[in-house]
Design an enzyme around this catalytic site. Structure first.
Site, mmCIF file in Angstrom:
data_model
loop_
_atom_site.group_PDB
_atom_site.id
_atom_site.type_symbol
_atom_site.label_atom_id
_atom_site.label_comp_id
_atom_site.label_asym_id
_atom_site.label_seq_id
_atom_site.Cartn_x
_atom_site.Cartn_y
_atom_site.Cartn_z
ATOM 1 N N GLU A 72 0.848 -1.206 0.000
ATOM 2 C CA GLU A 72 0.000 0.000 0.000
ATOM 3 C C GLU A 72 0.878 1.249 0.000
ATOM 4 O O GLU A 72 2.002 1.234 0.500
ATOM 5 C CB GLU A 72 -0.917 -0.056 1.237
ATOM 6 C CG GLU A 72 -1.795 1.143 1.467
ATOM 7 C CD GLU A 72 -2.843 1.385 0.390
ATOM 8 O OE1 GLU A 72 -2.448 1.495 -0.788
ATOM 9 O OE2 GLU A 72 -4.028 1.507 0.726
ATOM 10 N N ASP A 73 0.347 2.333 -0.555
ATOM 11 C CA ASP A 73 1.108 3.590 -0.554
ATOM 12 C C ASP A 73 1.121 4.247 0.815
ATOM 13 O O ASP A 73 2.144 4.710 1.290
ATOM 14 C CB ASP A 73 0.566 4.563 -1.619
ATOM 15 C CG ASP A 73 -0.942 4.793 -1.528
ATOM 16 O OD1 ASP A 73 -1.604 4.196 -0.648
ATOM 17 O OD2 ASP A 73 -1.474 5.569 -2.345
ATOM 18 N N ARG A 96 0.806 11.727 -9.506
ATOM 19 C CA ARG A 96 1.306 10.371 -9.231
ATOM 20 C C ARG A 96 2.722 10.169 -9.770
ATOM 21 O O ARG A 96 3.493 9.392 -9.242
ATOM 22 C CB ARG A 96 0.398 9.317 -9.874
ATOM 23 C CG ARG A 96 -0.982 9.195 -9.256
ATOM 24 C CD ARG A 96 -1.646 7.912 -9.743
ATOM 25 N NE ARG A 96 -3.079 7.882 -9.510
ATOM 26 C CZ ARG A 96 -3.663 7.518 -8.365
ATOM 27 N NH1 ARG A 96 -2.931 7.178 -7.338
ATOM 28 N NH2 ARG A 96 -4.970 7.500 -8.252
ATOM 29 N N ASP A 123 -3.659 5.408 6.476
ATOM 30 C CA ASP A 123 -4.209 6.625 7.075
ATOM 31 C C ASP A 123 -5.171 6.215 8.192
ATOM 32 O O ASP A 123 -4.753 5.961 9.311
ATOM 33 C CB ASP A 123 -4.863 7.461 5.976
ATOM 34 C CG ASP A 123 -5.354 8.815 6.445
ATOM 35 O OD1 ASP A 123 -4.995 9.222 7.552
ATOM 36 O OD2 ASP A 123 -6.101 9.473 5.696
ATOM 37 N N PHE A 136 -1.364 16.222 3.829
ATOM 38 C CA PHE A 136 -1.766 15.495 2.629
ATOM 39 C C PHE A 136 -0.577 15.497 1.661
ATOM 40 O O PHE A 136 -0.057 16.556 1.310
ATOM 41 C CB PHE A 136 -2.997 16.120 1.974
ATOM 42 C CG PHE A 136 -3.638 15.194 0.980
ATOM 43 C CD1 PHE A 136 -4.605 14.288 1.369
ATOM 44 C CD2 PHE A 136 -3.230 15.207 -0.353
ATOM 45 C CE1 PHE A 136 -5.176 13.409 0.457
ATOM 46 C CE2 PHE A 136 -3.790 14.329 -1.272
ATOM 47 C CZ PHE A 136 -4.774 13.428 -0.862
HETATM 48 P P1 IMP Z 1 -7.155 4.663 4.749
HETATM 49 O O1 IMP Z 1 -8.175 3.636 4.384
HETATM 50 O O2 IMP Z 1 -7.769 5.860 5.436
HETATM 51 O O3 IMP Z 1 -5.984 4.107 5.514
HETATM 52 O O4 IMP Z 1 -6.643 5.330 3.440
HETATM 53 C C1 IMP Z 1 -5.790 4.771 2.571
HETATM 54 C C2 IMP Z 1 -5.919 5.486 1.240
HETATM 55 O O5 IMP Z 1 -6.271 6.885 1.386
HETATM 56 C C3 IMP Z 1 -4.595 5.476 0.555
HETATM 57 O O6 IMP Z 1 -4.428 4.324 -0.210
HETATM 58 C C4 IMP Z 1 -4.682 6.722 -0.289
HETATM 59 O O7 IMP Z 1 -5.318 6.415 -1.510
HETATM 60 C C5 IMP Z 1 -5.567 7.666 0.479
HETATM 61 N N1 IMP Z 1 -4.770 8.663 1.215
HETATM 62 C C6 IMP Z 1 -4.702 8.846 2.545
HETATM 63 N N2 IMP Z 1 -3.883 9.869 2.854
HETATM 64 C C7 IMP Z 1 -3.410 10.341 1.688
HETATM 65 C C8 IMP Z 1 -2.468 11.392 1.350
HETATM 66 O O8 IMP Z 1 -1.895 12.110 2.191
HETATM 67 N N3 IMP Z 1 -2.238 11.562 0.014
HETATM 68 C C9 IMP Z 1 -2.813 10.801 -0.958
HETATM 69 N N4 IMP Z 1 -3.670 9.813 -0.679
HETATM 70 C C10 IMP Z 1 -3.965 9.577 0.639
#
Ligand code: IMP
Length: 188
Positions: free
Chosen positions: A106-107, A172, A110, A159
Site C-alpha cells: 500500500e502507498d 502520481r 491513514d 496530505f
Molecule cells: P485509509 O483507508 O484511510 O488508511 O486510506 C488509505 C488510502 O487513502 C490510501 O491508499 C490513499 O489512496 C488515500 N490517502 C490517505 N492519505 C493520503 C495522502 O496524504 N495523500 C494521498 N492519498 C492519501
C-alpha cells in the site's frame, strides 16, 4: 474523452517532504528485510491500485526471491458525502492467494480502514502467511488499529502527493513526495 482539470498547484511551488533518494534507500532496505524474512520461499506482492504501483515496482526490484504480482482495486467513501468509511472492492485479484506468502503493498496507511478491509478479504483466501508493506504511515487519523510489518516512513498529519500518491489523479508521476498546500484543495 473527458479531460482532467489543470494541475491545482505546480510541483515547483510545493514543499518536498521525502526525496526520491531517501525513498530509494529506504525501499532497498525494505526489500532486503523481505528477502531475509522469506529466504528460500516465494512471495506474492498484492498492490492496491493505483497509488501503490510505483512503490510496488521499486520494492519488487529489491526483493531477491521468486516474486509474483497481483492487484486489488478499491474505492472509499471516507471523504465524500457518505462519511461512512465504507470500503468497496472494485477489482479482485486475478490469481489464487491460497497457500501463498501474501504481502499487501500500500502507498499510505491513514485511517487503516482500507488495509483492514483488504486484510479480511485476503484472509478468506487462506494464504500461507500475510504481511503488510506500506511506504507511508500517517497515524494521526487511525480508526482501525492496523500496522505495517514493513514500513517506509511515518509522516505527520499532512496530505502528500507524488511517487504514486495522487490528488484528484494528479501528481502520481512525481519522483519525490510533496506536501500538498491548503490552497490546492480550494482551487477546484
Ligand atoms: P485509509 O483507508 O484511510 O488508511 O486510506 C488509505 C488510502 O487513502 C490510501 O491508499 C490513499 O489512496 C488515500 N490517502 C490517505 N492519505 C493520503 C495522502 O496524504 N495523500 C494521498 N492519498 C492519501
Amino acid at each position: 474523452m473527458n479531460q482532467l482539470p489543470a494541475v491545482p498547484v505546480p510541483a515547483s511551488c510545493m514543499k518536498v517532504l521525502i526525496t526520491h533518494d531517501q525513498i530509494a534507500r529506504r525501499v532497498a532496505e525494505m526489500g532486503r528485510e523481505i528477502t531475509r524474512d522469506y529466504a528460500g520461499q516465494s512471495v506474492m506482492l498484492v498492490g492496491v491500485l493505483k497509488g501503490a504501483t510505483i512503490f510496488l515496482a521499486e520494492l519488487a526490484c529489491n526483493i531477491e526471491l521468486d516474486a509474483t504480482f497481483d492487484f486489488f482495486g478499491v474505492s472509499s467513501y471516507a471523504d465524500c458525502a457518505h462519511q461512512s468509511g465504507e470500503v468497496r472492492l472494485t477489482k479482485d485479484v486475478d490469481t489464487s492467494l491460497e497457500g501463498r506468502n501474501v504481502i499487501l503493498v500500500e502507498d499510505i496507511l491513514d485511517t487503516g480502514l482500507t488495509m483492514n478491509y483488504l486484510k479480511n478479504v485476503v484472509m478468506t483466501h487462506q494464504p500461507r502467511s500475510f504481511k503488510i508493506a506500506s511506504l507511508l504511515d500517517k497515524p494521526a487519523h487511525r480508526i482501525q488499529p492496523i500496522e505495517a510489518d514493513y514500513l517506509g516512513f511515518t509522516i505527520p498529519d499532512v496530505f502528500v502527493v507524488g511517487y504514486g500518491l495522487d490528488y484528484a489523479e494528479h501528481y502520481r508521476n512525481l519522483q519525490d513526495i510533496y506536501v500538498l498546500p491548503p490552497e490546492a484543495f480550494s482551487s477546484g
